[in-house]
Write an enzyme that holds these catalytic residues in place. Structure first.
Site, PDB file in Angstrom:
ATOM      1  N   LYS A 125      55.206  37.236  49.938  1.00  0.00           N
ATOM      2  CA  LYS A 125      55.403  36.867  48.537  1.00  0.00           C
ATOM      3  C   LYS A 125      56.364  35.690  48.409  1.00  0.00           C
ATOM      4  CE  LYS A 125      54.073  41.317  46.636  1.00  0.00           C
ATOM      5  NZ  LYS A 125      53.500  41.833  47.893  1.00  0.00           N
ATOM      6  N   LYS A 160      56.979  42.754  40.605  1.00  0.00           N
ATOM      7  CA  LYS A 160      56.504  43.413  41.819  1.00  0.00           C
ATOM      8  C   LYS A 160      57.572  43.362  42.901  1.00  0.00           C
ATOM      9  CE  LYS A 160      53.803  39.256  43.019  1.00  0.00           C
ATOM     10  NZ  LYS A 160      52.438  38.748  43.241  1.00  0.00           N
ATOM     11  N   ARG A 210      40.894  35.892  47.423  1.00  0.00           N
ATOM     12  CA  ARG A 210      41.411  35.761  48.779  1.00  0.00           C
ATOM     13  C   ARG A 210      40.709  34.571  49.436  1.00  0.00           C
ATOM     14  NH1 ARG A 210      43.663  38.974  52.530  1.00  0.00           N
ATOM     15  NH2 ARG A 210      45.188  39.235  50.853  1.00  0.00           N
ATOM     16  N   ARG A 225      38.742  39.527  44.063  1.00  0.00           N
ATOM     17  CA  ARG A 225      38.968  40.956  43.872  1.00  0.00           C
ATOM     18  C   ARG A 225      39.228  41.191  42.394  1.00  0.00           C
ATOM     19  NH1 ARG A 225      43.199  40.540  48.294  1.00  0.00           N
ATOM     20  NH2 ARG A 225      43.659  38.784  46.931  1.00  0.00           N
ATOM     21  N   ARG A 233      45.552  45.057  38.381  1.00  0.00           N
ATOM     22  CA  ARG A 233      45.552  44.724  39.802  1.00  0.00           C
ATOM     23  C   ARG A 233      44.127  44.578  40.322  1.00  0.00           C
ATOM     24  NH1 ARG A 233      48.723  49.774  41.992  1.00  0.00           N
ATOM     25  NH2 ARG A 233      47.156  50.722  40.618  1.00  0.00           N
ATOM     26  N   ASP A 273      46.212  33.968  48.393  1.00  0.00           N
ATOM     27  CA  ASP A 273      45.757  34.638  47.182  1.00  0.00           C
ATOM     28  C   ASP A 273      45.915  33.680  46.008  1.00  0.00           C
ATOM     29  OD1 ASP A 273      45.215  36.855  48.662  1.00  0.00           O
ATOM     30  OD2 ASP A 273      46.925  38.038  47.945  1.00  0.00           O
ATOM     31  N   GLU A 281      50.205  34.454  46.620  1.00  0.00           N
ATOM     32  CA  GLU A 281      50.746  34.996  47.869  1.00  0.00           C
ATOM     33  C   GLU A 281      50.199  34.203  49.042  1.00  0.00           C
ATOM     34  OE1 GLU A 281      50.563  39.163  48.731  1.00  0.00           O
ATOM     35  OE2 GLU A 281      51.088  39.777  46.700  1.00  0.00           O
ATOM     36  N   ASN A 283      49.383  35.403  52.744  1.00  0.00           N
ATOM     37  CA  ASN A 283      49.307  36.579  53.618  1.00  0.00           C
ATOM     38  C   ASN A 283      49.161  36.142  55.067  1.00  0.00           C
ATOM     39  OD1 ASN A 283      48.888  39.073  51.640  1.00  0.00           O
ATOM     40  ND2 ASN A 283      47.787  37.314  50.818  1.00  0.00           N
TER      41      ASN A 283
END
Length: 315
Positions: A125, A160, A210, A225, A233, A273, A281, A283
């Site tokens: 993050k 978050k 993603r 997503r 979410r 993301d 984000e 990842n």
């Protein structure tokens, strides 16, 4: 090649969607040997090499008993051609210690992907803060007054934890500020822990995309997503629906801008993301979505990954 995958227990894999499984399958198809272990199987005794208790495996092609073990052995990590660190988040103290053992193995001659130092240097993050040109309004703090100020400015916000995964611990607070204080106290543990606060991005209705980057180059399809049933979410673990789609111009621009930078730092595989036009984000620990993209588009992400791995080992 002789490959070692460090992952969660093989017995826990859902092979119809597991990315590490897709990597193993493609590697075996090319004639590479596959071994596996978990982080707790790593060992380093003073004066010796970093070792691991590993299982040499073969994929059977069966849906249930999907692998068989030919032998179990203790072996120095440097004896593998490549080590793939595929342990799922969270990035806890044990993951942190594992990166140090893997970094020692690198000094002994091992090749580790993603590089252990790069895993430590890119908390998933926080890493976006280095690239403010690609992100929406974002605040990292443990101070309640800072959070209240940010909410007053942006009205509709997401809070978050920095160490969350799979959508865990994500809250939305609207213009009325309802429960902002209690949510803040829960996430910051009364000022003891930092959290991330971001302006709510309404484009989440179209999905949290993603975008995979392999060897510094974007995969041409993302997996959007999409939140379901009133959820904010989009994470698949939180019930989101995965829809593969071609990269947008903005997605590709972000990926092509960051890809070479992150690749030079030792990150062979990255999952960006993106919500709307904003990076949310980066990842690096165990990016997924290979199989979902392949199943919906026919693009073989695992083949692209093993291509990049083979190329990296020639360098």
């Amino acid at each position: 090649m002789n490959l070692l995958f460090i992952s969660d227990p093989l017995e826990s894999f859902k092979i119809y969607k597991d990315t590490t499984f897709a990597m193993m399958r493609e590697a075996q198809k090319r004639g590479h040997r596959v071994a596996a272990c978990e982080p707790q199987d790593l060992m380093w005794q003073s004066g010796g090499l970093v070792m691991a208790h590993v299982r040499d495996i073969a994929l059977t092609g069966q849906p249930d008993a999907w692998f068989e073990v030919s032998q179990s052995r203790a072996v120095a990590l440097k004896d593998f051609d490549a080590i793939l660190m595929r342990k799922d988040p969270p990035f806890d103290s044990e993951f942190f210690y594992a990166t140090h053992l893997l970094e020692q193995a690198e000094r002994e001659g091992a090749r580790v992907f993603n590089k252990p130092a790069a895993l430590r240097d890119h908390p998933e993050k926080l890493a976006i803060m280095e690239f403010p040109q690609f992100i929406g309004p974002t605040l990292v703090t443990r101070d309640e007054a800072d959070i209240k100020r940010f909410h007053a400015e942006h009205q509709d916000i997401i809070l978050k934890p920095l160490d969350g995964m799979g959508g865990m611990g994500i809250f939305r607070v609207g213009p009325d500020g309802l429960n902002l204080g209690s949510i803040t106290e829960t996430l910051n543990r009364h000022g003891a822990q930092s959290l991330m606060v971001q302006k709510f991005l309404p484009e989440i209705v179209d999905g949290d995309k993603r975008v995979l980057v392999i060897g510094g180059k974007p995969v041409p399809f993302s997996l959007a997503r999409i939140p379901q049933g009133g959820e904010v979410r989009g994470n698949l673990a939180a019930g989101g629906k995965g829809v593969a789609q071609p990269l947008s111009e903005r997605d590709r621009f972000i990926a092509e801008s960051l890809g070479p930078i992150l690749h030079r730092r030792g990150l062979l595989l990255v999952g960006l993301d993106v919500i709307g036009s904003s990076l949310t984000e980066i990842n690096v620990t165990s990016p997924t979505c290979f199989q979902e993209i392949f199943d919906q588009t026919g693009f073989d992400v695992a083949a692209m990954f093993i291509d990049a791995l083979e190329l990296a080992l020639k360098g």
